[in-house]
Design a protein around this motif. Structure first.
Motif, PDB file in Angstrom:
ATOM      1  N   UNK A 286       1.836  -0.118   0.693  1.00  0.00           N
ATOM      2  CA  UNK A 286       3.217   0.174   0.276  1.00  0.00           C
ATOM      3  C   UNK A 286       4.172  -0.820   0.931  1.00  0.00           C
ATOM      4  N   UNK A 287       3.947  -1.069   2.221  1.00  0.00           N
ATOM      5  CA  UNK A 287       4.801  -2.021   2.939  1.00  0.00           C
ATOM      6  C   UNK A 287       4.695  -3.417   2.320  1.00  0.00           C
TER       7      UNK A 287
ATOM      8  N   UNK B 224       3.753  -4.250  -0.741  1.00  0.00           N
ATOM      9  CA  UNK B 224       4.383  -4.273  -2.071  1.00  0.00           C
ATOM     10  C   UNK B 224       5.902  -4.318  -1.926  1.00  0.00           C
TER      11      UNK B 224
ATOM     12  N   UNK C  70       1.979   3.508   4.020  1.00  0.00           N
ATOM     13  CA  UNK C  70       0.710   2.765   4.015  1.00  0.00           C
ATOM     14  C   UNK C  70       1.004   1.261   4.057  1.00  0.00           C
TER      15      UNK C  70
END
Lengths: 250, 159
Positions: A18-19, A21, A15
């Motif tokens: 996620x990338x 973070x 997602x």
């Protein structure tokens, strides 16, 4: 099956959150590691500098700059560093070694060490018996040599049968090869210069008084043979309380 | 150390692959995110010079698999992860059964099946990535396929 497996895995995606973070955390961790590395390198460099400084200081501390040769028989040499500290004590013959062992002279200032030796029971007893005390300052650093000579001359000024003088190191460089202290070796050279037939082993066993008597005898006989008589008997060791620069003719 | 731009590009290209391998091994979100970040941190710090995007991808796959195995072996990872978490993955109903069947395979079959059927690697390439013998990979592929067929009730088409 290939199609089904592909279809089963295709919807699984990283997602955007996620990338994002990951990007943030990875960059922060990388920066932290970079800072840690710089810190470690700085610490290593500082430790290296400290070691180098310590090595230089140790090298300087243990490098001799003068030697004080104290001879009565016993004979004792005090090696002094640029910080005016005694870094080695060498006794010659058994009595010299015993005297060196009986006095705790290492790392004292040369003035304290000379005082201890000169006022030691062994040396005062020798002087009381009429022995001769010779203090030869072997100069490696001329300024310090002068200073030490001034000190030993001053502190023995009121004492009978004492001579203090400076010696150039190159002139007595062979002393230890002959098993003699610098001070004794200088007198031995003077005796040789007067034509004496003394061996180094014989000189080692003699007291300074005996050596000086021998030197005087040889000087007188040489003066008798040499009608010019310009130097005979003027060996610089005569009399009481000679202080200054010694001379020798070998 | 790689730049932010390099990291961003690598994530754009390979993030999905890394995520899928994490899911393949770990089957839960928390560990997946941990390993996902660990892999890209290793990528950022690694001095390895990649000859091509394929080389870079193979390196990331290998690092991800090793990181997952390390985590699974970890003393601190005592808890077992229920398979139910896999149901939370965004998979269509029609394919969830296949995904569950793949995830239920033993670890050695799982990675080989995924790399061959999804990433389209050949057996020698898989052997190179996983550090296994090529014949071993062929064997794992055959057995894995058989197990999947059994699990899916002969639903596999034998590709």
């Amino acid at each position: 099956m290939e199609h089904k497996i592909a279809e089963a895995f295709r919807p699984i995606r990283a997602e955007e959150a996620l990338k994002a973070r990951t990007l943030e955390n990875v960059l922060e961790a990388a920066a932290r590691r970079r800072r840690l590395r710089v810190k470690r390198l700085s610490l290593c460099a500082a430790a290296g500098c400290c070691c180098l400084l310590l090595a230089v200081l140790c090298g300087m501390y243990f490098t001799p700059t003068s030697v004080i040769s104290i001879d009565v028989n016993p004979s004792l040499e005090l090696t002094v560093n640029r910080f005016d500290r005694v870094i080695a004590v060498n006794g010659y013959q058994e009595d010299g070694e015993a005297l060196a062992a009986s006095l705790d002279l290492l790392h004292l200032s040369y003035s304290q060490a000379v005082d201890r030796v000169v006022t030691s029971q062994t040396v005062t007893e020798c002087l009381a018996r009429g022995e001769w005390l010779s203090i030869a300052v072997v100069e490696m650093d001329e300024a310090q040599g002068e200073e030490i000579l001034q000190y030993v001359s001053h502190c023995t000024a009121g004492t009978q049968n004492v001579s203090c003088h400076a010696v150039a190191r190159e002139e007595v460089a062979q002393a230890h090869d002959h098993g003699l202290s610098y001070g004794k070796y200088q007198v031995y050279l003077d005796i040789c210069a007067q034509g004496g037939t003394l061996t180094a082993q014989e000189a080692a066993a003699m007291t300074m008084r005996e050596l000086l008597d021998q030197l005087q005898e040889d000087g007188l006989s040489a003066a008798g043979e040499d009608q010019s008589g310009s130097q005979g008997g003027q060996n610089g060791w005569q009399g009481q309380g000679f202080h200054g620069r010694g001379h020798h003719g070998c | 150390m790689r730049s932010e731009a390099e990291l961003t590009r690598a994530m754009e290209m390979h993030a999905d692959t890394v995520k899928r391998i994490c899911v393949l091994y770990l089957k839960n979100h928390a560990d997946t995110e941990d390993i996902f970040q660990t892999v890209f941190l290793k990528y950022t710090l690694s001095p390895t010079a990649f000859e091509s995007p394929e080389h870079e991808k193979a390196w990331l796959i290998r690092v991800t698999i090793n990181a997952c195995k390390d985590l699974l072996r970890s003393f601190f990872r005592r808890r077992t992860v229920p398979l139910q978490e896999a149901a939370e993955l965004p998979v269509e109903e029609a394919h969830s059964e296949v995904l569950e069947a793949v995830l239920a395979l033993p670890e050695s079959y799982r990675s080989v099946i995924y790399l061959h059927y999804y990433e389209q690697y050949t057996a020698p390439q898989i052997a190179d990535i996983l550090g296994k013998n090529t014949n071993t990979v062929y064997t794992l592929l055959t057995r894995g396929r058989d197990r999947l067929r059994d699990a899916l009730g002969g639903d596999g088409d034998g590709t």
